[in-house]
Design a protein around this motif. Structure first.
Motif, PDB file in Angstrom:
ATOM      1  N   GLU A 245       0.834  -1.202   0.000  1.00  0.00           N
ATOM      2  CA  GLU A 245       0.000   0.000   0.000  1.00  0.00           C
ATOM      3  C   GLU A 245       0.868   1.251   0.000  1.00  0.00           C
ATOM      4  O   GLU A 245       0.581   2.227  -0.719  1.00  0.00           O
ATOM      5  N   ALA A 246       1.925   1.222   0.802  1.00  0.00           N
ATOM      6  CA  ALA A 246       2.827   2.369   0.844  1.00  0.00           C
ATOM      7  C   ALA A 246       3.548   2.563  -0.488  1.00  0.00           C
ATOM      8  O   ALA A 246       3.820   3.693  -0.897  1.00  0.00           O
ATOM      9  N   GLN A 247       3.836   1.463  -1.168  1.00  0.00           N
ATOM     10  CA  GLN A 247       4.491   1.563  -2.473  1.00  0.00           C
ATOM     11  C   GLN A 247       3.582   2.248  -3.495  1.00  0.00           C
ATOM     12  O   GLN A 247       4.048   3.016  -4.340  1.00  0.00           O
ATOM     13  N   SER A 248       2.295   1.995  -3.420  1.00  0.00           N
ATOM     14  CA  SER A 248       1.356   2.584  -4.376  1.00  0.00           C
ATOM     15  C   SER A 248       1.080   4.052  -4.080  1.00  0.00           C
ATOM     16  O   SER A 248       0.528   4.764  -4.913  1.00  0.00           O
ATOM     17  N   THR A 249       1.461   4.493  -2.889  1.00  0.00           N
ATOM     18  CA  THR A 249       1.301   5.904  -2.514  1.00  0.00           C
ATOM     19  C   THR A 249       2.675   6.473  -2.209  1.00  0.00           C
ATOM     20  O   THR A 249       3.196   6.294  -1.102  1.00  0.00           O
ATOM     21  N   PRO A 250       3.292   7.128  -3.207  1.00  0.00           N
ATOM     22  CA  PRO A 250       4.669   7.594  -3.015  1.00  0.00           C
ATOM     23  C   PRO A 250       4.818   8.467  -1.774  1.00  0.00           C
ATOM     24  O   PRO A 250       3.962   9.301  -1.468  1.00  0.00           O
ATOM     25  N   PHE A 251       5.905   8.197  -1.036  1.00  0.00           N
ATOM     26  CA  PHE A 251       6.307   8.985   0.122  1.00  0.00           C
ATOM     27  C   PHE A 251       5.329   8.889   1.285  1.00  0.00           C
ATOM     28  O   PHE A 251       5.326   9.744   2.172  1.00  0.00           O
ATOM     29  N   GLN A 252       4.503   7.844   1.292  1.00  0.00           N
ATOM     30  CA  GLN A 252       3.731   7.575   2.493  1.00  0.00           C
ATOM     31  C   GLN A 252       4.679   7.215   3.630  1.00  0.00           C
ATOM     32  O   GLN A 252       4.438   7.567   4.779  1.00  0.00           O
ATOM     33  N   ILE A 253       5.736   6.486   3.300  1.00  0.00           N
ATOM     34  CA  ILE A 253       6.863   6.300   4.212  1.00  0.00           C
ATOM     35  C   ILE A 253       8.117   6.706   3.453  1.00  0.00           C
ATOM     36  O   ILE A 253       8.130   6.740   2.220  1.00  0.00           O
ATOM     37  N   THR A 254       9.176   7.027   4.175  1.00  0.00           N
ATOM     38  CA  THR A 254      10.389   7.514   3.527  1.00  0.00           C
ATOM     39  C   THR A 254      11.036   6.405   2.691  1.00  0.00           C
ATOM     40  O   THR A 254      10.953   5.219   3.055  1.00  0.00           O
ATOM     41  N   PRO A 255      11.678   6.762   1.582  1.00  0.00           N
ATOM     42  CA  PRO A 255      12.355   5.743   0.763  1.00  0.00           C
ATOM     43  C   PRO A 255      13.390   4.956   1.541  1.00  0.00           C
ATOM     44  O   PRO A 255      13.573   3.762   1.302  1.00  0.00           O
ATOM     45  N   SER A 256      14.092   5.608   2.482  1.00  0.00           N
ATOM     46  CA  SER A 256      15.121   4.895   3.249  1.00  0.00           C
ATOM     47  C   SER A 256      14.502   3.817   4.129  1.00  0.00           C
ATOM     48  O   SER A 256      15.060   2.715   4.281  1.00  0.00           O
ATOM     49  N   THR A 257      13.339   4.109   4.723  1.00  0.00           N
ATOM     50  CA  THR A 257      12.650   3.108   5.547  1.00  0.00           C
ATOM     51  C   THR A 257      12.207   1.926   4.708  1.00  0.00           C
ATOM     52  O   THR A 257      12.388   0.757   5.098  1.00  0.00           O
ATOM     53  N   MET A 258      11.630   2.218   3.549  1.00  0.00           N
ATOM     54  CA  MET A 258      11.211   1.141   2.656  1.00  0.00           C
ATOM     55  C   MET A 258      12.398   0.281   2.239  1.00  0.00           C
ATOM     56  O   MET A 258      12.317  -0.960   2.246  1.00  0.00           O
ATOM     57  N   ALA A 259      13.501   0.931   1.894  1.00  0.00           N
ATOM     58  CA  ALA A 259      14.685   0.184   1.460  1.00  0.00           C
ATOM     59  C   ALA A 259      15.234  -0.677   2.585  1.00  0.00           C
ATOM     60  O   ALA A 259      15.601  -1.843   2.375  1.00  0.00           O
ATOM     61  N   ASN A 260      15.300  -0.134   3.807  1.00  0.00           N
ATOM     62  CA  ASN A 260      15.828  -0.897   4.943  1.00  0.00           C
ATOM     63  C   ASN A 260      14.996  -2.140   5.214  1.00  0.00           C
ATOM     64  O   ASN A 260      15.542  -3.226   5.457  1.00  0.00           O
ATOM     65  N   ILE A 261      13.681  -1.990   5.178  1.00  0.00           N
ATOM     66  CA  ILE A 261      12.814  -3.122   5.494  1.00  0.00           C
ATOM     67  C   ILE A 261      12.894  -4.187   4.402  1.00  0.00           C
ATOM     68  O   ILE A 261      13.031  -5.387   4.692  1.00  0.00           O
TER      69      ILE A 261
END
Length: 344
Positions: A245-261
């Motif tokens: 869901e966060a991927q479909s909504t850009p910047f819902q979470i920071t790119p660094s957080t997405m990358a880390n997870i």
């Protein structure tokens, strides 16, 4: 027994004591000779043989000189293990060795509590925090326990300690609201992986002389597996839909957080890629099959869609007025490279 200072004992000592059979026979026949010198060899032999029927079987024992006061009153003809043992007056160096013997009670009451406290601090520290522990002291503590054959108990205590910690982390994540779930999982993952960077080196002797040699495993792998089993596996089916869901909504979470997870999940269990290949492919190379020419138009459409979404969220293309004529970027790599050389 009062604890000796935590200074690391001479190099190589632990390696010599790793063999259980040799270490357990440190007495008169083994380490006793080493500590007391050549003069103790007849004594060790007599102790191993047991009481003699008549005069001592070692007539040379009567001529053994006093070794710094170690042997006194050993009269020939009055041998026997009991008489000889009663005649021993342990000198300072031997006493120091005996004081360094760590019983299981010593381990539980003195040594493990120190390790337990240090592990607690390492598991709960935030990035950049100062931890007021002596790494040298903890390292030496582990070293001594390994040399005294407490590796199995120490490994069991370490696994139990970290397992209990991870179970608490998992319960805290379960209580997190959806809007904070991803961020808190990222914090828990980063905090744990950061703690391993300190915990694993501190237990390097246990890893080398027990886990690798007797269990044929590696401490870091075991501890990563604990996080996988007690945290990630329990949350992956709640976490993945939120990530998509966060991927479909850009910047819902920071790119660094997405990358880390995403990178963390791939490290924990690579087969989780199959749950969301497109998501993992954005951060892990070679996840998807190679591109084919027939799909180039689709890739271009996806790029255009991303650009529109970025502009809708306040990201513009920057000041285009300074761009020189004929220097527009193209998808042709050579043209883009050639035009970039015109910039100063």
């Amino acid at each position: 027994m009062e604890e000796e200072s935590m200074e690391e004992e001479g190099g190589g000592g632990c390696e010599a004591m790793m063999d259980d059979q040799n270490h357990n026979n440190w007495g008169a026949g083994g380490y006793g000779r080493h500590l007391l010198g050549p003069a103790a060899a007849p004594l060790g032999n007599s102790l191993l043989r047991g009481p003699a029927a008549g005069p001592t079987a070692d007539p040379e024992l009567s001529d053994v000189p006093e070794a710094n006061g170690v042997l006194r009153g050993c009269e020939p003809g009055k041998g026997g293990a009991g008489a000889i043992a009663a005649a021993i007056n342990i000198n300072a160096s031997t006493s120091k060795f005996l004081m360094n013997v760590i019983t299981i009670e010593d381990y539980k009451s003195t040594y493990w509590p120190k390790l337990d406290s240090a592990i607690d601090q390492l598991l709960t520290q935030s990035p950049g925090d100062y931890i007021p522990i002596s790494y040298e002291q903890i390292y030496s503590c582990v070293y001594k326990c390994v040399c005294q054959q407490h590796s199995e108990q120490m490994y069991s205590d370490l696994i139990k300690k970290i397992t209990n910690h991870l179970e608490r982390v998992s319960k805290e994540l379960q209580a997190s609201p959806p809007d904070l779930y991803i961020e808190r999982f990222n914090v828990a993952l980063g905090q744990y992986m950061g703690a391993l960077q300190s915990i694993v080196p501190l237990f390097i002797y246990m890893n080398k002389f027990y886990i690798e040699t007797k269990l044929n495993r590696d401490l870091k792998d075991d501890l990563i597996k604990l996080f996988t089993e007690h945290v990630a596996e329990k949350h992956i089916y709640n976490l993945m839909p939120l990530l998509l869901e966060a991927q479909s909504t850009p910047f819902q979470i920071t790119p660094s957080t997405m990358a880390n997870i995403v990178k963390g999940l791939y490290t924990l269990r690579p087969e989780w890629v199959q749950m969301a290949p497109a998501l993992f492919s954005k951060f892990i190379p070679n996840i998807l099959p190679p591109a084919v020419e027939s799909e180039l138009q689709e890739y271009a459409a996806q790029d255009q869609k991303l650009q529109r979404e970025l502009m809708q969220n306040g990201f513009d293309r920057g000041d285009q007025s300074r761009k020189r004529a004929g220097e527009e970027l193209t998808y042709n790599g050579s043209s883009a490279c050639a035009s970039s050389r015109g910039y100063r």
